[in-house]
Enzyme design. Sequence first.
Site, PDB file in Angstrom:
ATOM      1  N   GLY A 101     -20.492   6.484   3.381  1.00 32.68           N
ATOM      2  CA  GLY A 101     -19.434   6.794   2.419  1.00 32.68           C
ATOM      3  C   GLY A 101     -20.052   6.993   1.044  1.00 32.68           C
ATOM      4  N   GLY A 160     -17.928   8.016  -1.689  1.00 32.42           N
ATOM      5  CA  GLY A 160     -16.781   8.195  -2.582  1.00 32.42           C
ATOM      6  C   GLY A 160     -16.922   7.182  -3.716  1.00 32.42           C
ATOM      7  N   LYS A 196       0.847  -1.187   0.000  1.00 33.66           N
ATOM      8  CA  LYS A 196       0.000   0.000   0.000  1.00 33.66           C
ATOM      9  C   LYS A 196       0.877   1.230   0.000  1.00 33.66           C
ATOM     10  CE  LYS A 196      -4.488   0.879   0.367  1.00 33.66           C
ATOM     11  NZ  LYS A 196      -5.582  -0.024  -0.002  1.00 33.66           N
ATOM     12  N   GLY A 231     -18.604   3.851  -2.221  1.00 36.07           N
ATOM     13  CA  GLY A 231     -19.949   4.061  -1.681  1.00 36.07           C
ATOM     14  C   GLY A 231     -20.938   4.492  -2.755  1.00 36.07           C
TER      15      GLY A 231
HETATM   16  N1  GLU Z   1      -7.290   0.173  -3.249  1.00 31.40           N
HETATM   17  C1  GLU Z   1      -8.051  -1.002  -3.545  1.00 31.40           C
HETATM   18  C2  GLU Z   1      -8.147  -1.921  -2.343  1.00 31.40           C
HETATM   19  O1  GLU Z   1      -7.967  -1.510  -1.220  1.00 31.40           O
HETATM   20  C3  GLU Z   1      -7.589  -1.696  -4.815  1.00 31.40           C
HETATM   21  C4  GLU Z   1      -6.182  -2.150  -4.837  1.00 31.40           C
HETATM   22  C5  GLU Z   1      -5.708  -2.633  -6.195  1.00 31.40           C
HETATM   23  O2  GLU Z   1      -6.476  -2.645  -7.138  1.00 31.40           O
HETATM   24  O3  GLU Z   1      -4.528  -2.967  -6.271  1.00 31.40           O
HETATM   25  O4  GLU Z   1      -8.477  -3.066  -2.468  1.00 31.40           O
END
Ligand code: GLU
Length: 415
Positions: A217, A219, A105, A222
Amino acid sequence: MTEVNLFETVKRHVCACALDLKLSSNIEAVLKMPMQELHVSIPIRMDDGAVRVFQGYRIQYNDARGPTKGGIRFHPDVTVEEVRALAALMTWKCALYRLPLGGAKGGVICNPKELSAGELERLSRSFVQKIAHFIGPDRDISAPDVGTNAQTMSWMMDEYSKVMGKTSFGVITGKPLSIGGSEGREDATARGGWYVIGEAAKDLGIPLKGATVAIQGFGKVGENAAVLAHPLSESRVIAVSDSGGGVLNRDGLDIQKLSEHKKKTGSIKNSGLGADITNKQLLGLDVDILIPAALENAISMDNADTVKARLIAEFGNGPITAEADNHLNAKGIPIIPDLLCNAGGVIVSYFEMVQNLNMDHWGRDVVHSRLNMHMTETYHTVFEMATSNNISLRRAAYSHAMEHMVEAMKIRGWI
Ligand code: GLU
């Protein structure tokens, strides 16, 4: 308000499952630590000529099952511990669905709503310059998360390509269609969530036609959850909220009008489409399905007692603290956990990677049916595991994901 650290919550779930799975303390120790972290300072020339230094992180949690994968969050409340927790969740999510990927992340402490388009572009590009040699299509692949979108991803992919001297679509997913994006990526998280709710509702005996839904939510996730509620389940969204408050209409909200209002004014406040309610009131509504689709720790011991929903589906990451989770389990409210419920985004990201590698383009129907297959199959495996061991869906999902992780780490000779 009780302060809860999401990484502590995640580690508590890991400890509980390590016990169930009788894992050695060595294995548990590896699962509770990120593999590597890059912390960067990003100086940006603002439009008024001043220089502001932003803080950013990219954390690769575990790559036993493949290159790491996970979004980049732009939000004022980002902390290194939060990014670490979200990277761990990505690891379990990819492992649960047996994607050939690890978890990662990224996050930058900033408020994208207060930045001009130029400032946002400079920040996105500079962040990628700083982490370029740490990421890559066969090493660590990014994607959108809270506060980032297809435009941010395009700048980032472009900047990475400049640094590397060649166009590299594969370093980022969630791109627009014109530069290697996949059909169906925009609403994939919400769509995948509804596919799982569809199966769970059958198992739990909750008729979806006409079922009442409250969504916290509005966004990317949501809003799409609200838009897809009726087409995918014939349910009725009666309440929605965002960081500024919420709106309730027991006859059902006109979601299209609410989206138009948000587009015009930037929030869902004063839409005239229903009565004003607070976020707290929304979480305590007597509805069939409650969908927390915003930030973590929305349901804690401060408000778990007020929750009356028949089913909770976690479209966001980490919306329920560990204590609140125990409390809701004791109250008998079934929870479809984030790992299982919101994996649609990363699954379609994985489809995007496959299409990029093969220089292919799948139609929308192909994406939808493959997504449905992944979500439905894994849901049933987790549900069976939960019922036969008399444990929660979360415990079953974590255990199943951890089994896949341990299998990979063992065979690679790590443990
Ligand atoms: N941000 C999204 C999640 O928390 C997608 C992550 C991605 O597609 O790599 O699952």
